[in-house]
Design a protein around this motif. Structure first.
Motif, PDB file in Angstrom:
ATOM      1  N   PRO A 210       9.260  20.367  -1.659  1.00 51.61           N
ATOM      2  CA  PRO A 210       7.874  20.129  -2.095  1.00 51.61           C
ATOM      3  C   PRO A 210       7.557  18.647  -2.334  1.00 51.61           C
ATOM      4  O   PRO A 210       6.436  18.201  -2.083  1.00 51.61           O
ATOM      5  N   THR A 211       8.537  17.899  -2.798  1.00 52.88           N
ATOM      6  CA  THR A 211       8.347  16.461  -3.007  1.00 52.88           C
ATOM      7  C   THR A 211       8.072  15.779  -1.675  1.00 52.88           C
ATOM      8  O   THR A 211       7.167  14.945  -1.561  1.00 52.88           O
ATOM      9  N   ILE A 212       8.839  16.131  -0.657  1.00 49.60           N
ATOM     10  CA  ILE A 212       8.668  15.537   0.668  1.00 49.60           C
ATOM     11  C   ILE A 212       7.334  15.952   1.270  1.00 49.60           C
ATOM     12  O   ILE A 212       6.651  15.139   1.888  1.00 49.60           O
ATOM     13  N   THR A 213       6.957  17.197   1.094  1.00 47.55           N
ATOM     14  CA  THR A 213       5.683  17.683   1.636  1.00 47.55           C
ATOM     15  C   THR A 213       4.527  16.866   1.083  1.00 47.55           C
ATOM     16  O   THR A 213       3.633  16.447   1.834  1.00 47.55           O
ATOM     17  N   LYS A 214       4.552  16.611  -0.212  1.00 49.06           N
ATOM     18  CA  LYS A 214       3.500  15.809  -0.855  1.00 49.06           C
ATOM     19  C   LYS A 214       3.524  14.368  -0.324  1.00 49.06           C
ATOM     20  O   LYS A 214       2.480  13.795  -0.013  1.00 49.06           O
TER      21      LYS A 214
ATOM     22  N   ASP B  17       8.867   4.882   1.158  1.00 50.23           N
ATOM     23  CA  ASP B  17       9.733   4.040   1.976  1.00 50.23           C
ATOM     24  C   ASP B  17      10.903   4.830   2.535  1.00 50.23           C
ATOM     25  O   ASP B  17      11.264   4.691   3.708  1.00 50.23           O
ATOM     26  N   GLY B  18      11.489   5.690   1.715  1.00 48.79           N
ATOM     27  CA  GLY B  18      12.624   6.488   2.162  1.00 48.79           C
ATOM     28  C   GLY B  18      12.269   7.410   3.316  1.00 48.79           C
ATOM     29  O   GLY B  18      13.024   7.542   4.284  1.00 48.79           O
ATOM     30  N   VAL B  19      11.110   8.038   3.229  1.00 49.74           N
ATOM     31  CA  VAL B  19      10.654   8.927   4.299  1.00 49.74           C
ATOM     32  C   VAL B  19      10.425   8.122   5.577  1.00 49.74           C
ATOM     33  O   VAL B  19      10.866   8.516   6.662  1.00 49.74           O
ATOM     34  N   MET B  20       9.771   6.992   5.441  1.00 42.04           N
ATOM     35  CA  MET B  20       9.490   6.166   6.619  1.00 42.04           C
ATOM     36  C   MET B  20      10.778   5.653   7.262  1.00 42.04           C
ATOM     37  O   MET B  20      10.907   5.652   8.486  1.00 42.04           O
ATOM     38  N   LEU B  21      11.735   5.230   6.438  1.00 42.37           N
ATOM     39  CA  LEU B  21      13.001   4.729   6.978  1.00 42.37           C
ATOM     40  C   LEU B  21      13.820   5.855   7.620  1.00 42.37           C
ATOM     41  O   LEU B  21      14.480   5.638   8.632  1.00 42.37           O
ATOM     42  N   ALA B  22      13.748   7.053   7.040  1.00 40.69           N
ATOM     43  CA  ALA B  22      14.439   8.200   7.645  1.00 40.69           C
ATOM     44  C   ALA B  22      13.857   8.500   9.023  1.00 40.69           C
ATOM     45  O   ALA B  22      14.587   8.796   9.971  1.00 40.69           O
ATOM     46  N   LEU B  23      12.534   8.397   9.136  1.00 39.29           N
ATOM     47  CA  LEU B  23      11.880   8.634  10.428  1.00 39.29           C
ATOM     48  C   LEU B  23      12.136   7.485  11.393  1.00 39.29           C
ATOM     49  O   LEU B  23      12.198   7.697  12.607  1.00 39.29           O
ATOM     50  N   ASP B  24      12.293   6.277  10.871  1.00 39.96           N
ATOM     51  CA  ASP B  24      12.630   5.153  11.738  1.00 39.96           C
ATOM     52  C   ASP B  24      14.025   5.347  12.335  1.00 39.96           C
ATOM     53  O   ASP B  24      14.269   5.008  13.490  1.00 39.96           O
ATOM     54  N   ASP B  25      14.929   5.912  11.547  1.00 37.63           N
ATOM     55  CA  ASP B  25      16.283   6.201  12.032  1.00 37.63           C
ATOM     56  C   ASP B  25      16.281   7.339  13.044  1.00 37.63           C
ATOM     57  O   ASP B  25      17.007   7.306  14.028  1.00 37.63           O
TER      58      ASP B  25
ATOM     59  N   GLY C 244       0.805  -1.214   0.000  1.00 38.69           N
ATOM     60  CA  GLY C 244       0.000   0.000   0.000  1.00 38.69           C
ATOM     61  C   GLY C 244       0.838   1.263   0.000  1.00 38.69           C
ATOM     62  O   GLY C 244       0.340   2.343   0.316  1.00 38.69           O
ATOM     63  N   LEU C 245       2.108   1.144  -0.353  1.00 39.06           N
ATOM     64  CA  LEU C 245       3.010   2.297  -0.378  1.00 39.06           C
ATOM     65  C   LEU C 245       3.430   2.605  -1.808  1.00 39.06           C
ATOM     66  O   LEU C 245       3.491   1.722  -2.652  1.00 39.06           O
ATOM     67  N   TYR C 246       3.732   3.872  -2.041  1.00 38.51           N
ATOM     68  CA  TYR C 246       4.198   4.309  -3.343  1.00 38.51           C
ATOM     69  C   TYR C 246       5.699   4.578  -3.284  1.00 38.51           C
ATOM     70  O   TYR C 246       6.264   4.778  -2.205  1.00 38.51           O
ATOM     71  N   ALA C 247       6.330   4.590  -4.437  1.00 42.27           N
ATOM     72  CA  ALA C 247       7.771   4.854  -4.524  1.00 42.27           C
ATOM     73  C   ALA C 247       8.097   6.154  -3.803  1.00 42.27           C
ATOM     74  O   ALA C 247       7.401   7.152  -3.960  1.00 42.27           O
ATOM     75  N   GLY C 248       9.144   6.131  -3.009  1.00 46.29           N
ATOM     76  CA  GLY C 248       9.573   7.310  -2.272  1.00 46.29           C
ATOM     77  C   GLY C 248       9.056   7.351  -0.845  1.00 46.29           C
ATOM     78  O   GLY C 248       9.689   7.935   0.028  1.00 46.29           O
TER      79      GLY C 248
END
Length: 180
Positions: free
Chosen positions: A65-69, A39-47, A33-37
């Motif tokens: 703006p990419t991260i905000t979206k 995962d990176g945000v979630m892993l950064a927050l996991d770190d 249920g995740l889209y490309a990109g």
């Protein structure tokens, strides 16, 4: 084949491998249920939970703006929450929710499946040599961009062209400005 032709072919292949690996990972993530990109945000927050969108953007090498979206989509899915900073109410911090933390294990599994597919049939020695070569390429490109190398912790050795050893990483400006 000339050296220039070999280099051109190698760079095309590096780009193709990266694109194909990202496509495979994206398909595994879509099953979650995740889209490309995302995962990176979630892993950064996991770190490091509780980061600003700008800090996440810098760590991932993308524009704010990419991260905000992406954060907006993850919040709508219930994987992250946004809160004002207790120190500065103007600053927005992003945190994983319990559902987001639960999803991290599946994201890491998707990464491992992608890695397994990419490195099938390669020996440990092959992988080590590939890492060394990619670190050299990354350092060369980073010099042109005046940014730190992407493959952290791997300092390329002197190549075989007789050039003197030098530090190939810089502490220059970051890839994306912080806008938060």
């Amino acid at each position: 084949m000339t050296k220039r032709e070999s280099q051109a072919e190698a760079l095309v292949l590096v780009n193709q491998v990266a694109r194909n690996a990202r496509t495979v990972l994206s398909r595994y993530l879509l099953d979650l249920g995740l889209y490309a990109g995302q995962d990176g945000v979630m892993l950064a927050l996991d770190d490091q939970d509780g980061q600003t969108p700008g800090a996440i953007a810098i760590s991932l090498g993308v524009k704010a703006p990419t991260i905000t979206k992406t954060i907006g989509r993850l919040a709508a899915q219930g994987f992250v929450r946004r809160e004002g900073s207790p120190d500065d109410g103007r600053m927005l911090l992003v945190f994983l929710t319990d559902a987001g933390r639960d999803q991290i294990k599946a994201v890491r599994k998707a990464q491992r499946r992608t890695e397994k597919a990419a490195f099938a049939g390669l020996k440990k020695k092959d992988t080590a040599e590939l890492l060394e070569l990619l670190a050299k390429m990354d350092a060369n490109i980073a010099k042109t961009l005046n940014v730190e190398t992407v493959i952290a912790g791997l300092e390329p050795d002197d190549d075989d062209d007789g050039a003197a050893d030098q530090d190939t990483t810089t502490t220059g400006e970051s890839a994306a400005p912080q806008t938060d």
